[in-house]
Design a protein around this motif. Structure first.
Motif, mmCIF file in Angstrom:
data_model
loop_
_atom_site.group_PDB
_atom_site.id
_atom_site.type_symbol
_atom_site.label_atom_id
_atom_site.label_comp_id
_atom_site.label_asym_id
_atom_site.label_seq_id
_atom_site.Cartn_x
_atom_site.Cartn_y
_atom_site.Cartn_z
ATOM 1 N N TYR A 1 0.961 -0.698 0.004
ATOM 2 C CA TYR A 1 -0.710 -0.054 0.019
ATOM 3 C C TYR A 1 1.130 1.842 -0.155
ATOM 4 N N ARG A 2 0.759 1.851 -0.894
ATOM 5 C CA ARG A 2 1.386 3.526 -0.849
ATOM 6 C C ARG A 2 1.384 4.246 0.290
ATOM 7 N N HIS A 3 0.388 4.044 1.518
ATOM 8 C CA HIS A 3 0.804 5.267 2.206
ATOM 9 C C HIS A 3 1.258 4.520 3.327
ATOM 10 N N LEU A 4 1.485 2.973 3.520
ATOM 11 C CA LEU A 4 1.453 1.841 4.339
ATOM 12 C C LEU A 4 3.075 3.044 4.940
ATOM 13 N N ASP A 5 3.783 2.775 6.320
ATOM 14 C CA ASP A 5 4.411 2.854 6.905
ATOM 15 C C ASP A 5 5.475 1.591 6.504
ATOM 16 N N THR A 6 6.839 2.602 6.628
ATOM 17 C CA THR A 6 8.260 1.218 5.848
ATOM 18 C C THR A 6 8.827 0.310 7.148
ATOM 19 N N SER A 7 8.202 1.019 8.293
ATOM 20 C CA SER A 7 8.755 0.049 9.283
ATOM 21 C C SER A 7 7.538 -0.759 9.859
ATOM 22 N N LEU A 8 6.533 -1.182 9.091
ATOM 23 C CA LEU A 8 5.742 -2.433 9.283
ATOM 24 C C LEU A 8 5.980 -3.200 7.696
ATOM 25 N N LEU A 9 6.529 -3.308 7.178
ATOM 26 C CA LEU A 9 7.435 -4.360 6.266
ATOM 27 C C LEU A 9 9.344 -4.857 7.133
ATOM 28 N N ASP A 10 9.224 -6.016 7.111
ATOM 29 C CA ASP A 10 10.235 -7.158 7.020
ATOM 30 C C ASP A 10 10.544 -7.323 6.317
ATOM 31 N N VAL A 11 11.441 -7.272 5.319
ATOM 32 C CA VAL A 11 12.479 -8.753 4.179
ATOM 33 C C VAL A 11 13.091 -9.049 4.970
ATOM 34 N N ASP A 12 13.045 -10.802 4.668
ATOM 35 C CA ASP A 12 13.620 -11.681 4.756
ATOM 36 C C ASP A 12 14.254 -11.847 3.294
ATOM 37 N N VAL A 13 15.159 -12.300 2.854
ATOM 38 C CA VAL A 13 15.480 -12.502 1.789
ATOM 39 C C VAL A 13 17.058 -14.111 1.763
ATOM 40 N N GLN A 14 16.621 -15.456 1.355
ATOM 41 C CA GLN A 14 17.306 -16.115 1.453
ATOM 42 C C GLN A 14 18.121 -16.898 0.105
ATOM 43 N N PRO A 15 18.682 -17.711 -0.351
ATOM 44 C CA PRO A 15 19.647 -17.980 -1.078
ATOM 45 C C PRO A 15 17.865 -18.775 -2.148
ATOM 46 N N THR A 16 17.182 -19.463 -1.218
ATOM 47 C CA THR A 16 16.059 -20.146 -2.695
ATOM 48 C C THR A 16 14.481 -19.650 -2.327
ATOM 49 N N TYR A 17 15.376 -18.858 -1.436
ATOM 50 C CA TYR A 17 13.208 -17.953 -1.358
ATOM 51 C C TYR A 17 13.528 -16.468 -0.578
ATOM 52 N N ILE A 18 11.777 -15.811 -0.937
ATOM 53 C CA ILE A 18 11.815 -14.075 -0.077
ATOM 54 C C ILE A 18 10.655 -14.134 1.054
ATOM 55 N N ARG A 19 10.573 -13.667 1.974
ATOM 56 C CA ARG A 19 9.981 -13.566 2.125
ATOM 57 C C ARG A 19 9.553 -12.318 3.104
ATOM 58 N N VAL A 20 8.605 -11.413 2.940
ATOM 59 C CA VAL A 20 7.979 -10.305 3.905
ATOM 60 C C VAL A 20 7.414 -9.746 4.383
ATOM 61 N N LEU A 21 7.108 -9.416 5.606
ATOM 62 C CA LEU A 21 5.860 -9.281 6.501
ATOM 63 C C LEU A 21 5.180 -8.351 6.551
ATOM 64 N N VAL A 22 3.993 -7.778 5.834
ATOM 65 C CA VAL A 22 3.142 -6.738 5.679
ATOM 66 C C VAL A 22 2.611 -6.551 6.837
ATOM 67 N N LYS A 23 3.037 -6.097 8.057
ATOM 68 C CA LYS A 23 1.906 -5.865 8.974
ATOM 69 C C LYS A 23 1.626 -7.258 9.859
ATOM 70 N N GLY A 24 3.041 -7.997 9.854
ATOM 71 C CA GLY A 24 2.265 -9.134 10.497
ATOM 72 C C GLY A 24 2.502 -11.010 9.662
ATOM 73 N N LYS A 25 1.426 -9.797 8.457
ATOM 74 C CA LYS A 25 1.432 -11.353 7.250
ATOM 75 C C LYS A 25 2.496 -11.390 6.596
ATOM 76 N N PRO A 26 2.816 -12.931 6.482
ATOM 77 C CA PRO A 26 4.001 -12.984 5.413
ATOM 78 C C PRO A 26 3.398 -13.027 4.023
ATOM 79 N N PHE A 27 4.122 -13.062 3.054
ATOM 80 C CA PHE A 27 4.300 -12.922 1.847
ATOM 81 C C PHE A 27 6.274 -14.131 1.628
ATOM 82 N N GLN A 28 5.302 -14.959 1.084
ATOM 83 C CA GLN A 28 6.606 -16.022 0.271
ATOM 84 C C GLN A 28 6.400 -16.061 -0.690
#
Length: 447
Positions: free
Chosen positions: A316-343
């Motif tokens: 979301y355009r107006h979402l605060d960046t502090s609510l995003l957590d990016v974790d890059v692994q060699p075979t996959y990427i995981r992003v937590l958006v307000k605690g909800k995972p995107f993998q």
């Protein structure tokens, strides 16, 4: 009435309550009128309509009060307004005032000009208007209708007779109210007993013996849950369809019932939140799954030219960046958006240490750039060869246009300044002077 509620309603006065002159506390489910005569001594206008106030009290110290609106409450008697010396308008619409003789307490309010009693049981009494007009000489308007001088004179002439009729009707109404209160208490006791029976049956169902049988009765539990929901719906339908008299008790009972159901729904919602199982991101066998709990659009681009993979996640355009957590692994990427995972599982292995993430300044999307772990040198050679080939083509085009191939091949770094001596030698070697000055040399060559 709480101090926090009063301060929130005093936003127009910078949340200051000591100097407040007007406040609106309508539809706040207030069951007792209190504290306002201590906190807001300068009040001139007070709105308290559509609450559950059973009695007018704690307003006698409001000396500056000019307008009091307590419409749609549970008030049964007019009282405790003698101290409101500046009261000019009183709205008691749609209450339960049956003691019409209680309006005699308003004789002290000499500035009272408007009184509203529409929707009260006393308005159905015979001689209601004549009694009020004759009792309150200072009134100018009753129920939005102006009191004419002739009407007041006539009401005063018949006052003893009207007063006697009003007292008789009051007594009949008070007896009726006593029966209604007994009926309301009986119904309330029945509801409590029925609720207690339901609680006992539920406790019996949840006994330790039944708890041992629960693992083998999953389908039975589901059926019982459905039956419980159906019984609850039937109870709600029965409550709203049951005819009840319009009394302060029934109005208060309805409010309590609605509040009870709302709290039950909130408790169920909270329990569901607590019992919600965690998201499965990696299986027991170690397989990474593709998960998109926040339901965001995304695009995964394989940038072969720069040997990297780019993920564009439409957060979301107006979402605060502090609510995003990016974790890059060699075979996959995981992003937590307000605690909800995107993998997302990546098509190739990447370098987590060299990866970086940034937000787009135009769209707000999260762009994650991940260099590939396997470097490809051929791709770079092809790129350089193509660049050289294009450079040669451009050089050939320019040489064809100019026609000076030798000068273009000369390295300009070796000739930073023009060499005058060589220019002269070239002239001596190539140019032999005018033809008419060398006739002898030409003949000698022929010999």
């Amino acid at each position: 009435v709480t101090e926090d509620l009063v301060r929130r309603r005093a936003e127009h006065n910078n949340c200051e309550i000591f100097s407040l002159e007007e406040i609106s506390l309508h539809q706040q489910e207030i069951e007792k009128l209190e504290h306002l005569d201590k906190w807001c001594r300068d009040l001139k206008i007070l709105y308290l309509q559509n609450n559950l106030i059973p009695k007018i009290e704690n307003v006698g110290r409001l000396k500056k009060l000019e307008y009091l609106n307590v419409a749609l409450n549970n008030i049964e008697r007019i009282e405790n307004l003698e101290g409101c010396e500046e009261l000019k308008k009183l709205d008691l619409t749609a209450n339960f005032i049956g003691e019409l003789s209680s309006i005699a307490s308003l004789k002290c309010n000499i500035h009272l000009k408007e009184l509203f009693l529409v929707g009260n049981p006393c308005t159905e009494f015979e001689g209601y208007r004549q009694f009020v007009v004759a009792t309150l000489h200072q009134l100018k308007y009753l129920d939005s209708k102006e009191i004419e001088r002739s009407e007041r004179i006539k009401a005063l002439q018949n006052y003893p007779e009207v007063k006697w009729k009003i007292r008789e009707q009051e007594q009949a109404y008070l007896l009726k109210r006593a029966r209604e209160k007994e009926e309301a208490q009986r119904r309330m006791q029945e509801r409590k007993d029925k609720k207690q029976e339901q609680m006992d049956s539920k406790l019996g169902f949840d006994s330790p013996d039944s708890a041992q049988e629960k693992p083998n009765q999953a389908e039975g539990d589901g059926e019982q849950e459905r039956c419980r929901i159906a019984e609850n719906d039937e109870e709600v339908r029965r409550f709203w369809e049951e005819p009840t008299p319009y009394t302060p008790e029934s109005r208060l009972e309805t409010h309590r019932y609605i509040e009870e159901k709302r709290r039950a729904k909130d408790n169920i919602r909270e329990s569901k939140k607590r019992e919600k199982p965690p998201w499965t991101l990696v299986t027991a066998e170690g397989k990474v799954l593709n998960v998109n709990v926040p339901k965001l659009h995304f695009s995964l681009k394989d940038d072969e030219e720069n040997n990297q993979i780019i993920l564009d996640l439409a957060v979301y355009r107006h979402l605060d960046t502090s609510l995003l957590d990016v974790d890059v692994q060699p075979t996959y990427i995981r992003v937590l958006v307000k605690g909800k995972p995107f993998q997302l599982v990546l098509p190739e292995e990447v370098k987590p240490d060299s990866s970086f993430a940034k937000r787009s300044q135009t769209t707000g999307h999260l762009v994650v750039t991940m260099p590939k772990a396997k470097e490809i040198i051929l791709a770079k050679q092809k790129v350089s060869a193509s660049i050289k080939h294009s450079d040669c083509n451009t050089q050939q085009k320019t040489t064809r246009r100019s026609g000076q191939v030798e000068r273009l091949e000369v390295d300009p770094s070796k000739y930073s300044f023009p060499d005058v001596t060589k220019i002269i030698q070239e002239r001596e070697r190539t140019g032999q002077g005018p033809i008419k000055l060398q006739p002898q040399k030409v003949t000698e060559v022929k010999k």
